[in-house]
Design a protein around this motif. Structure first.
Motif, PDB file in Angstrom:
ATOM      1  N   CYS A  66      -8.068  -0.776  -2.804  1.00 20.27           N
ATOM      2  CA  CYS A  66      -7.717  -1.138  -4.181  1.00 20.27           C
ATOM      3  C   CYS A  66      -8.321  -0.154  -5.175  1.00 20.27           C
ATOM      4  O   CYS A  66      -7.682   0.233  -6.154  1.00 20.27           O
ATOM      5  N   LYS A  67      -9.545   0.242  -4.907  1.00 22.35           N
ATOM      6  CA  LYS A  67     -10.208   1.190  -5.800  1.00 22.35           C
ATOM      7  C   LYS A  67      -9.472   2.523  -5.814  1.00 22.35           C
ATOM      8  O   LYS A  67      -9.227   3.103  -6.870  1.00 22.35           O
TER       9      LYS A  67
ATOM     10  N   GLU B   2      -6.070   2.097  -7.514  1.00 21.30           N
ATOM     11  CA  GLU B   2      -6.140   1.595  -8.890  1.00 21.30           C
ATOM     12  C   GLU B   2      -5.296   0.333  -9.063  1.00 21.30           C
ATOM     13  O   GLU B   2      -4.474   0.217  -9.974  1.00 21.30           O
ATOM     14  N   MET B   3      -5.517  -0.612  -8.165  1.00 22.22           N
ATOM     15  CA  MET B   3      -4.828  -1.894  -8.260  1.00 22.22           C
ATOM     16  C   MET B   3      -5.827  -3.008  -7.985  1.00 22.22           C
ATOM     17  O   MET B   3      -6.928  -2.754  -7.491  1.00 22.22           O
ATOM     18  N   SER B   4      -5.458  -4.231  -8.321  1.00 22.93           N
ATOM     19  CA  SER B   4      -6.376  -5.350  -8.169  1.00 22.93           C
ATOM     20  C   SER B   4      -6.186  -6.032  -6.820  1.00 22.93           C
ATOM     21  O   SER B   4      -5.146  -5.903  -6.168  1.00 22.93           O
ATOM     22  N   ILE B   5      -7.203  -6.775  -6.423  1.00 26.60           N
ATOM     23  CA  ILE B   5      -7.127  -7.549  -5.186  1.00 26.60           C
ATOM     24  C   ILE B   5      -5.972  -8.547  -5.248  1.00 26.60           C
ATOM     25  O   ILE B   5      -5.227  -8.728  -4.282  1.00 26.60           O
TER      26      ILE B   5
ATOM     27  N   ARG C  86       2.652   1.715  -3.267  1.00 24.48           N
ATOM     28  CA  ARG C  86       1.753   2.233  -4.300  1.00 24.48           C
ATOM     29  C   ARG C  86       1.459   3.717  -4.081  1.00 24.48           C
ATOM     30  O   ARG C  86       1.338   4.482  -5.057  1.00 24.48           O
TER      31      ARG C  86
ATOM     32  N   ILE D  27       0.837  -1.206   0.000  1.00 25.31           N
ATOM     33  CA  ILE D  27       0.000   0.000   0.000  1.00 25.31           C
ATOM     34  C   ILE D  27       0.871   1.255   0.000  1.00 25.31           C
ATOM     35  O   ILE D  27       0.653   2.180  -0.796  1.00 25.31           O
TER      36      ILE D  27
ATOM     37  N   ASP E 287      -3.142  -8.391  -6.943  1.00 28.61           N
ATOM     38  CA  ASP E 287      -1.846  -7.724  -6.787  1.00 28.61           C
ATOM     39  C   ASP E 287      -1.590  -7.331  -5.338  1.00 28.61           C
ATOM     40  O   ASP E 287      -0.451  -7.362  -4.869  1.00 28.61           O
ATOM     41  N   LEU E 288      -2.649  -6.942  -4.631  1.00 31.95           N
ATOM     42  CA  LEU E 288      -2.471  -6.521  -3.247  1.00 31.95           C
ATOM     43  C   LEU E 288      -2.231  -7.707  -2.319  1.00 31.95           C
ATOM     44  O   LEU E 288      -1.405  -7.644  -1.409  1.00 31.95           O
TER      45      LEU E 288
ATOM     46  N   LEU F 156     -10.085  -3.552   2.179  1.00 37.16           N
ATOM     47  CA  LEU F 156      -9.226  -3.782   1.021  1.00 37.16           C
ATOM     48  C   LEU F 156      -9.859  -3.351  -0.299  1.00 37.16           C
ATOM     49  O   LEU F 156      -9.161  -2.861  -1.190  1.00 37.16           O
TER      50      LEU F 156
ATOM     51  N   ILE G 212     -13.929  -2.526  -9.178  1.00 33.70           N
ATOM     52  CA  ILE G 212     -12.481  -2.422  -9.229  1.00 33.70           C
ATOM     53  C   ILE G 212     -11.986  -3.505 -10.170  1.00 33.70           C
ATOM     54  O   ILE G 212     -12.707  -4.447 -10.488  1.00 33.70           O
TER      55      ILE G 212
END
Length: 292
Positions: free
Chosen positions: A51-52, A55-58, A10, A7, A60-61, A47, A83
């Motif tokens: 993510c929203k 601007e990343m996917s679940i 990012r 996090i 990737d996180l 989460l 998302i």
């Protein structure tokens, strides 16, 4: 790499501050700071908005590169959470375990989320009146009776919008919903003062926040009267006009006309020139005659 580390990595990539992440997700800045200081991960129900906002996917996180090795992925698609989530054709055990664990933890919050979604089921339309003005018609209203409005419940209802943004159709400006909006909308000095039809109109407008933003016009700089907004107003304070209609029902429960209200949206500007909805005020009934 741990989730909280991803996090903050990012955040640096996006040049986004913890304050901005807080505004987009509704998570307190102290909580975000604690993730790094205490080296702990966010709760599962946080989460999706994270993510929203980032601007990343679940996937990737939650998953490391080692977990994702030998995995074949199709193109991203937009899921119900709005998302980007990778659609797994085949996954490693590590990926499956982490994703399933995430959704198991999310299930704890599903009942409450479904209740909110059902409460705010939309029946909204946008029309033009005879003068060419846009009006949002809220065809199913939440508050019909004469009983007092439960503003604490409305605040809870509005918190689901935190982190969203809506575009003004006329100017393509993005108006974000920050963490301060639900409390200000529900408990501002203006809200406490209004009564009767205007109070009910404001309460019922919660189901059409995005639509009210989309038709907004007549942007103007707005003075910080009485200097009461202080730091929040230092980067700019604007107001927009918007209009909406609330149905009036006959004895059989059928809509017989709409009361049309004009309202003013207060919008603050942050240090990055992002615009945030702050409150909806100066609600005034224009007419009780049917639309032509």
């Amino acid at each position: 790499m741990k989730i909280y580390e991803k996090i903050f990595e990012r955040l640096e990539e996006l040049n986004m501050s913890q304050i901005e992440l807080s505004g987009r997700t509704g998570i307190a800045t102290s909580t975000i700071s604690d993730w790094r200081k205490k080296q702990i991960n966010p709760q599962a129900d946080k989460l999706v908005p994270i993510c929203k906002a980032l601007e990343m996917s679940i996937t990737d996180l939650l998953c490391d590169e080692d977990d994702k090795k030998n995995k074949v992925l199709s193109r991203d698609y937009v899921g119900e959470d709005h998302i980007l989530i990778e659609k797994n054709i085949s996954s490693t055990i590590g990926v499956k375990r982490r994703i399933l664990n995430f959704y198991e933890q999310m299930e704890v919050n599903k009942v409450e989320t479904d209740l909110i979604d059902n409460t705010t089921e939309r029946n909204i339309s946008i029309i033009r009146d005879v003068d060419g003005n846009n009006i949002v018609l809220i065809n199913d209203i939440l508050f019909k009776s004469r009983r007092s409005i439960e503003w604490d419940e409305i605040e809870k209802l509005l918190r689901k919008f935190i982190g969203n943004y809506y575009e003004i159709a006329e100017t393509a400006e993005k108006i974000y919903i920050g963490s301060d909006f639900p409390d200000e909308f529900a408990h501002s000095k203006y809200t406490k003062a209004i009564k009767g039809a205007n109070e009910k109109a404001k309460a019922n407008s919660v189901s059409a926040i995005g639509d009210l933003i989309s038709i907004a016009d007549n942007k103007m700089m707005y003075p910080d009267y009485e200097k009461k907004h202080g730091r929040k107003a230092k980067n700019g304070w604007y107001r927009y006009d918007t209009r909406f209609g609330i149905p009036v029902y006959d004895e059989s429960g059928e809509i017989k006309r709409y009361n049309i209200f004009k309202a003013r949206m207060l919008v603050r500007c942050d240090e990055k020139k992002n615009l945030y909805l702050y409150d909806i005020v100066q609600i005034k009934k224009e007419t009780s005659t049917p639309l032509e």
